[in-house]
Scaffold this motif. Structure first.
Motif, PDB file in Angstrom:
ATOM      1  N   GLY A   7       0.789  -1.223   0.000  1.00 50.21           N
ATOM      2  CA  GLY A   7       0.000   0.000   0.000  1.00 50.21           C
ATOM      3  C   GLY A   7       0.819   1.269   0.000  1.00 50.21           C
ATOM      4  N   GLY A   8       2.115   1.143   0.094  1.00 49.09           N
ATOM      5  CA  GLY A   8       2.956   2.329   0.064  1.00 49.09           C
ATOM      6  C   GLY A   8       2.961   2.973  -1.305  1.00 49.09           C
ATOM      7  N   GLY A   9       3.546   4.155  -1.373  1.00 49.96           N
ATOM      8  CA  GLY A   9       3.625   4.859  -2.641  1.00 49.96           C
ATOM      9  C   GLY A   9       4.037   6.288  -2.442  1.00 49.96           C
ATOM     10  N   LEU A  10       3.857   7.062  -3.495  1.00 49.76           N
ATOM     11  CA  LEU A  10       4.194   8.481  -3.483  1.00 49.76           C
ATOM     12  C   LEU A  10       2.905   9.290  -3.391  1.00 49.76           C
ATOM     13  N   VAL A  11       2.866  10.213  -2.454  1.00 48.30           N
ATOM     14  CA  VAL A  11       1.674  11.031  -2.256  1.00 48.30           C
ATOM     15  C   VAL A  11       2.103  12.447  -1.892  1.00 48.30           C
ATOM     16  N   GLN A  12       1.267  13.413  -2.230  1.00 46.92           N
ATOM     17  CA  GLN A  12       1.563  14.787  -1.843  1.00 46.92           C
ATOM     18  C   GLN A  12       1.215  15.025  -0.394  1.00 46.92           C
ATOM     19  N   ALA A  13       1.867  15.998   0.193  1.00 43.37           N
ATOM     20  CA  ALA A  13       1.559  16.377   1.574  1.00 43.37           C
ATOM     21  C   ALA A  13       0.071  16.686   1.697  1.00 43.37           C
ATOM     22  N   GLY A  14      -0.517  16.197   2.788  1.00 40.86           N
ATOM     23  CA  GLY A  14      -1.946  16.359   2.997  1.00 40.86           C
ATOM     24  C   GLY A  14      -2.774  15.206   2.469  1.00 40.86           C
ATOM     25  N   GLY A  15      -2.147  14.347   1.701  1.00 34.35           N
ATOM     26  CA  GLY A  15      -2.843  13.207   1.129  1.00 34.35           C
ATOM     27  C   GLY A  15      -2.944  12.032   2.091  1.00 34.35           C
ATOM     28  N   SER A  16      -3.473  10.935   1.553  1.00 31.51           N
ATOM     29  CA  SER A  16      -3.716   9.746   2.368  1.00 31.51           C
ATOM     30  C   SER A  16      -3.204   8.495   1.668  1.00 31.51           C
ATOM     31  N   LEU A  17      -2.862   7.526   2.481  1.00 32.88           N
ATOM     32  CA  LEU A  17      -2.531   6.185   2.016  1.00 32.88           C
ATOM     33  C   LEU A  17      -3.073   5.192   3.026  1.00 32.88           C
ATOM     34  N   ARG A  18      -3.366   3.998   2.563  1.00 35.62           N
ATOM     35  CA  ARG A  18      -3.726   2.924   3.471  1.00 35.62           C
ATOM     36  C   ARG A  18      -2.762   1.760   3.264  1.00 35.62           C
ATOM     37  N   LEU A  19      -2.039   1.453   4.316  1.00 28.59           N
ATOM     38  CA  LEU A  19      -1.137   0.315   4.288  1.00 28.59           C
ATOM     39  C   LEU A  19      -1.867  -0.930   4.775  1.00 28.59           C
ATOM     40  N   SER A  20      -1.480  -2.057   4.214  1.00 31.63           N
ATOM     41  CA  SER A  20      -2.042  -3.330   4.642  1.00 31.63           C
ATOM     42  C   SER A  20      -0.920  -4.251   5.087  1.00 31.63           C
ATOM     43  N   CYS A  21      -1.212  -5.056   6.063  1.00 27.76           N
ATOM     44  CA  CYS A  21      -0.285  -6.078   6.521  1.00 27.76           C
ATOM     45  C   CYS A  21      -1.059  -7.392   6.519  1.00 27.76           C
ATOM     46  N   ALA A  22      -0.705  -8.258   5.596  1.00 27.95           N
ATOM     47  CA  ALA A  22      -1.400  -9.535   5.460  1.00 27.95           C
ATOM     48  C   ALA A  22      -0.492 -10.660   5.925  1.00 27.95           C
ATOM     49  N   ALA A  23      -1.071 -11.573   6.668  1.00 31.30           N
ATOM     50  CA  ALA A  23      -0.307 -12.700   7.185  1.00 31.30           C
ATOM     51  C   ALA A  23      -0.647 -13.966   6.427  1.00 31.30           C
ATOM     52  N   SER A  24       0.334 -14.801   6.269  1.00 30.63           N
ATOM     53  CA  SER A  24       0.118 -16.121   5.681  1.00 30.63           C
ATOM     54  C   SER A  24       0.909 -17.126   6.497  1.00 30.63           C
ATOM     55  N   GLY A  25       0.579 -18.376   6.327  1.00 30.11           N
ATOM     56  CA  GLY A  25       1.279 -19.408   7.071  1.00 30.11           C
ATOM     57  C   GLY A  25       0.540 -19.805   8.336  1.00 30.11           C
ATOM     58  N   ARG A  26      -0.061 -18.820   8.970  1.00 29.32           N
ATOM     59  CA  ARG A  26      -0.914 -19.083  10.119  1.00 29.32           C
ATOM     60  C   ARG A  26      -1.705 -17.816  10.403  1.00 29.32           C
ATOM     61  N   THR A  27      -2.752 -17.963  11.158  1.00 35.41           N
ATOM     62  CA  THR A  27      -3.539 -16.806  11.516  1.00 35.41           C
ATOM     63  C   THR A  27      -2.806 -15.977  12.549  1.00 35.41           C
TER      64      THR A  27
END
Length: 123
Positions: A7-27
């Motif tokens: 979910g990372g990236g380049l954004v202008q000041a004042g903008g928004s991003l949503r990062l995700s953290c997904a797990a695999s292998g086990r809950t």
């Protein structure tokens, strides 16, 4: 458990991003999850953490009121919503999982780490 931050990236000041953290292998539905960030040449800093059930969160003062953590245990994913981004938020963001249900801001209390996602905020 393997963690994938995205979910990372380049954004202008004042903008928004949503990062995700997904797990695999086990809950990780019974584990607290944290986010940290790192600028090259500097130590990794705590950003935010959420308990296993999502009812307890804790944020670094630098992001309080702008960043919000949530989790969807059914999807084995934690989200970091980042609003009102500032250039000083630029860093590589890492998610991490504790072998505990409860929150912590201490890096050495996290046992599993993702590979990081770059967030760049331009002024």
């Amino acid at each position: 458990v393997q963690l994938q931050a995205s979910g990372g990236g380049l954004v202008q000041a004042g903008g928004s991003l949503r990062l995700s953290c997904a797990a695999s292998g086990r809950t990780f539905s019974t584990n607290a999850v944290g986010w940290f960030r790192q600028i090259p040449g500097k130590e990794r800093d705590f950003v935010a953490t959420i308990s296993w059930g999502g009812d307890s969160t804790y944020y670094a003062d630098s992001v309080k009121g702008r960043f919000t953590l949530s989790r969807d245990n059914a999807k084995n994913t934690v989200y970091l919503q980042m609003n009102s981004l500032k250039p000083e938020d630029t860093a590589v963001y890492y998610c991490a999982v504790r072998r505990s249900r409860w929150i912590s801001s201490l890096e050495n209390e996290y046992h599993y780490w993702g590979q990081g996602t770059q967030v760049t905020v331009s002024s």
